[in-house]
Design an enzyme around this catalytic site. Sequence first.
Site, PDB file in Angstrom:
ATOM      1  N   SER A  99       0.975  -1.084   0.000  1.00  0.00           N
ATOM      2  CA  SER A  99       0.044   0.095   0.010  1.00  0.00           C
ATOM      3  C   SER A  99       0.844   1.219   0.065  1.00  0.00           C
ATOM      4  CB  SER A  99      -1.055   0.155   1.210  1.00  0.00           C
ATOM      5  OG  SER A  99      -0.078   0.393   2.435  1.00  0.00           O
ATOM      6  N   LYS A 100       0.157   2.444  -0.242  1.00  0.00           N
ATOM      7  CA  LYS A 100       0.963   3.569  -0.004  1.00  0.00           C
ATOM      8  C   LYS A 100       2.023   3.772   1.178  1.00  0.00           C
ATOM      9  CE  LYS A 100       0.310   7.489  -2.623  1.00  0.00           C
ATOM     10  NZ  LYS A 100       0.934   7.589  -3.829  1.00  0.00           N
ATOM     11  N   ARG A 101       1.591   3.223   2.112  1.00  0.00           N
ATOM     12  CA  ARG A 101       2.617   3.259   3.330  1.00  0.00           C
ATOM     13  C   ARG A 101       3.857   2.553   3.077  1.00  0.00           C
ATOM     14  NH1 ARG A 101       1.311   0.647   8.665  1.00  0.00           N
ATOM     15  NH2 ARG A 101       1.446  -0.930   7.003  1.00  0.00           N
TER      16      ARG A 101
END
Length: 487
Positions: free
Chosen positions: A252-254
């Site tokens: 994910s973006k994280r």
Amino acid sequence: MEIRVRFAPSPTGPLHIGGARSALFNYLWARNNKGTFIVRSEDTDLERSSRESEHNILEALRWLNIQWDEGIEVGGELGPYRQTDRLALYREYTKKLLDGGHAYYCYCSEEELDRERQALIAKGETPRYLGKCRYLTAQQRAVLETEGRKPVVRFRVPEAQAIHINDQVRGDIVFDSDGIGDYVLVKSDGIPTYNFAVVVDDVTMKITHVIRGEEHLSNTPRQVLIYQALGLPVPEFAHVSLILNTEGGKMSKRDGDTAVLDYQKKGYLPEAIVNFIAMLGWAPSGEEEFYTLDELAEVFSLDRVSKSPAVFDLQKLNYINAHYIKAAAPERLAELALPYVGEMGILPRGERSDKQQQWFIGFIEAIQEKISHMAEVKDFVHYFYGAVPLEPVGEALEVLRGEQVPGVLRLFGEKIQEVELLSGATVKVLLKQMTKELKLGGKLVYMPVRVALTGQMHGPELYDVIPLLGRENVLKRLEVTEKRYLG
Ligand code: GLU
């Protein structure tokens, strides 16, 4: 046999790391075999596809220097290369399958299909189409047509057949045709589905190897059945593992950006991204970690593509990028750094005098070894630019309280004014002289000078900082510090 491979993205969003890896592996396999690499667009999802996404994907490929020999924008004899421009071709193949008895029209409504699905789920079975329209007579069809029903075309899946896929990465995989219901080839609006269009494209473009993400493995038996129905040879398949985050979860973006061009925006170098994504699921045989695109093409092979999931580790990417930044020409890095320093009001329009350019290159050289991506230049500007240092806090502030400090700074100021040419070498000499004249250890001289000029205990070499700041700013910074803390 000429090796022909393709990258066939759906232009429903920007190019992601996973897509870039598929493109890269295809490209490398083609280069490695002196074959042909094709880029085409699977734009049959009319609602979600856009030219904007297509543009982003091609832009990202170009940025990575993954060049294609045939395809969109490049052209080629086996085009067109967008599925929406190939509808006539799909109709031709639909007719072949219908004529051969491998496909049939299905008039079931959404509600009917939904009921069937629910009933199968309730029985704990895999939802699939059970073949209600499989054996419609011409007469039955005519009645349904007069009701105004628009049919889809379904593939007639043969019963009780083992479908073998010899995957270059995963080995022999067998699917049971009974688990696959008759699937849709052409929707009621005449648009082909992915599984059908991809086969027609791969056939007509003479694709020899299909290298793509593992998420398409379950589609493969459906595609193989179509090849068999058409009496055509099945290409080799290679399904590359998923890319997971360092915790083994979905990326994910994280965990880092997923869109390739976001890395461009952050000032990563394309050769670093290429090097990094090549290692997502493939490994060279030796210990060497750094490979250029050409070197990768030399050594790439499908038998070193791994079955286990690849791990996306941003730290590894930063490490690889730092390596390429160290190796890059400062002039190139300066151009890449412009937007970031521009945000801070430095050389905002990119125009610069010779003197400014000299400063800028010096600045880049001084920090080139310290950054892992270009956006980090912003963290270093304050050392080299402007008349006011950062405010020292904590230990740095303590340094300025030393009893020798006023004397050190006074003498430093005098020497800076006296020295004719302010260069790294003269600064070195000047600081040495000071330790001798003041009979002080190096640290007692250098540290207060560093804190007075930068507000920090650590940072780039003083020999770089001082000449780049320039005499005027050095004296002004000294004055600011003396006023603030020694007044
Ligand atoms: N359009 C598919 C995707 O973007 C391509 C699948 C394939 O390569 O067959 O995942």
